[in-house]
Design a protein around this motif. Structure first.
Motif, PDB file in Angstrom:
ATOM      1  N   THR A  20       0.836  -1.205   0.000  1.00  0.00           N
ATOM      2  CA  THR A  20       0.000   0.000   0.000  1.00  0.00           C
ATOM      3  C   THR A  20       0.867   1.250   0.000  1.00  0.00           C
ATOM      4  O   THR A  20       0.591   2.213  -0.722  1.00  0.00           O
ATOM      5  CB  THR A  20      -0.927  -0.001   1.238  1.00  0.00           C
ATOM      6  OG1 THR A  20      -1.708  -1.188   1.227  1.00  0.00           O
ATOM      7  CG2 THR A  20      -1.834   1.213   1.239  1.00  0.00           C
ATOM      8  N   GLY A  21       1.931   1.252   0.780  1.00  0.00           N
ATOM      9  CA  GLY A  21       2.861   2.376   0.811  1.00  0.00           C
ATOM     10  C   GLY A  21       3.550   2.575  -0.530  1.00  0.00           C
ATOM     11  O   GLY A  21       3.755   3.706  -0.973  1.00  0.00           O
ATOM     12  N   THR A  24       1.052   4.120  -2.989  1.00  0.00           N
ATOM     13  CA  THR A  24       0.903   5.537  -2.662  1.00  0.00           C
ATOM     14  C   THR A  24       2.124   6.325  -3.120  1.00  0.00           C
ATOM     15  O   THR A  24       2.001   7.423  -3.664  1.00  0.00           O
ATOM     16  CB  THR A  24       0.704   5.714  -1.144  1.00  0.00           C
ATOM     17  OG1 THR A  24      -0.428   4.952  -0.745  1.00  0.00           O
ATOM     18  CG2 THR A  24       0.510   7.169  -0.784  1.00  0.00           C
ATOM     19  N   LEU A  28       2.228   9.489  -5.704  1.00  0.00           N
ATOM     20  CA  LEU A  28       2.802  10.771  -5.290  1.00  0.00           C
ATOM     21  C   LEU A  28       4.005  11.155  -6.143  1.00  0.00           C
ATOM     22  O   LEU A  28       4.209  12.338  -6.436  1.00  0.00           O
ATOM     23  CB  LEU A  28       3.191  10.731  -3.814  1.00  0.00           C
ATOM     24  CG  LEU A  28       2.038  10.743  -2.825  1.00  0.00           C
ATOM     25  CD1 LEU A  28       2.555  10.603  -1.407  1.00  0.00           C
ATOM     26  CD2 LEU A  28       1.218  12.003  -2.970  1.00  0.00           C
ATOM     27  N   THR A  56       7.957  13.631  -1.001  1.00  0.00           N
ATOM     28  CA  THR A  56       7.519  12.333  -1.503  1.00  0.00           C
ATOM     29  C   THR A  56       8.464  11.231  -1.037  1.00  0.00           C
ATOM     30  O   THR A  56       8.017  10.164  -0.591  1.00  0.00           O
ATOM     31  CB  THR A  56       7.443  12.346  -3.040  1.00  0.00           C
ATOM     32  OG1 THR A  56       6.530  13.369  -3.447  1.00  0.00           O
ATOM     33  CG2 THR A  56       6.989  11.021  -3.577  1.00  0.00           C
ATOM     34  N   GLU A  59       7.967  10.675   2.722  1.00  0.00           N
ATOM     35  CA  GLU A  59       6.728   9.930   2.945  1.00  0.00           C
ATOM     36  C   GLU A  59       6.927   8.460   2.627  1.00  0.00           C
ATOM     37  O   GLU A  59       6.440   7.579   3.352  1.00  0.00           O
ATOM     38  CB  GLU A  59       5.608  10.524   2.084  1.00  0.00           C
ATOM     39  CG  GLU A  59       4.241   9.943   2.338  1.00  0.00           C
ATOM     40  CD  GLU A  59       3.964   8.682   1.529  1.00  0.00           C
ATOM     41  OE1 GLU A  59       3.104   7.900   1.963  1.00  0.00           O
ATOM     42  OE2 GLU A  59       4.611   8.459   0.496  1.00  0.00           O
ATOM     43  N   HIS A  63       6.290   5.489   5.320  1.00  0.00           N
ATOM     44  CA  HIS A  63       5.170   4.580   5.122  1.00  0.00           C
ATOM     45  C   HIS A  63       5.548   3.210   4.578  1.00  0.00           C
ATOM     46  O   HIS A  63       4.715   2.298   4.586  1.00  0.00           O
ATOM     47  CB  HIS A  63       4.122   5.226   4.213  1.00  0.00           C
ATOM     48  CG  HIS A  63       3.293   6.226   4.930  1.00  0.00           C
ATOM     49  ND1 HIS A  63       3.615   7.565   4.958  1.00  0.00           N
ATOM     50  CD2 HIS A  63       2.187   6.097   5.686  1.00  0.00           C
ATOM     51  CE1 HIS A  63       2.714   8.205   5.679  1.00  0.00           C
ATOM     52  NE2 HIS A  63       1.844   7.331   6.139  1.00  0.00           N
TER      53      HIS A  63
END
Length: 79
Positions: A20-21, A24, A28, A56, A59, A63
């Protein structure tokens, strides 16, 4: 006082949270790339692109590497 839940998720949950990270991060990064293109096209200051890409990457590190392990240690459930 209530007892905390006893059961823990399977280790595969970490993989799911990391995927999922990664998804994402890809979205991004595409957004940051588009912003970089717009900044270049309209001759905006270079730091706009640098900030977008840096945030980005930050993050992504948080994550993908840090949060899934914390979630796994803390997440419990009870049926």
């Amino acid at each position: 006082m209530r007892q905390p839940p006893k059961h823990q998720l399977a280790k595969a949950a970490i993989t799911v949270w990391r995927l999922t990270g990664i998804i994402t991060f890809i979205i991004l990064m595409m957004t940051a790339g588009a912003l970089t293109y717009v900044a270049y096209r309209f001759e905006w200051p270079w730091f706009i692109s640098a900030i977008a890409i840096s945030l980005t990457l930050l993050e992504a590190m948080i994550h993908i590497l840090i949060i899934p392990n914390i979630r796994y240690k803390r997440f419990r459930y009870e049926i």
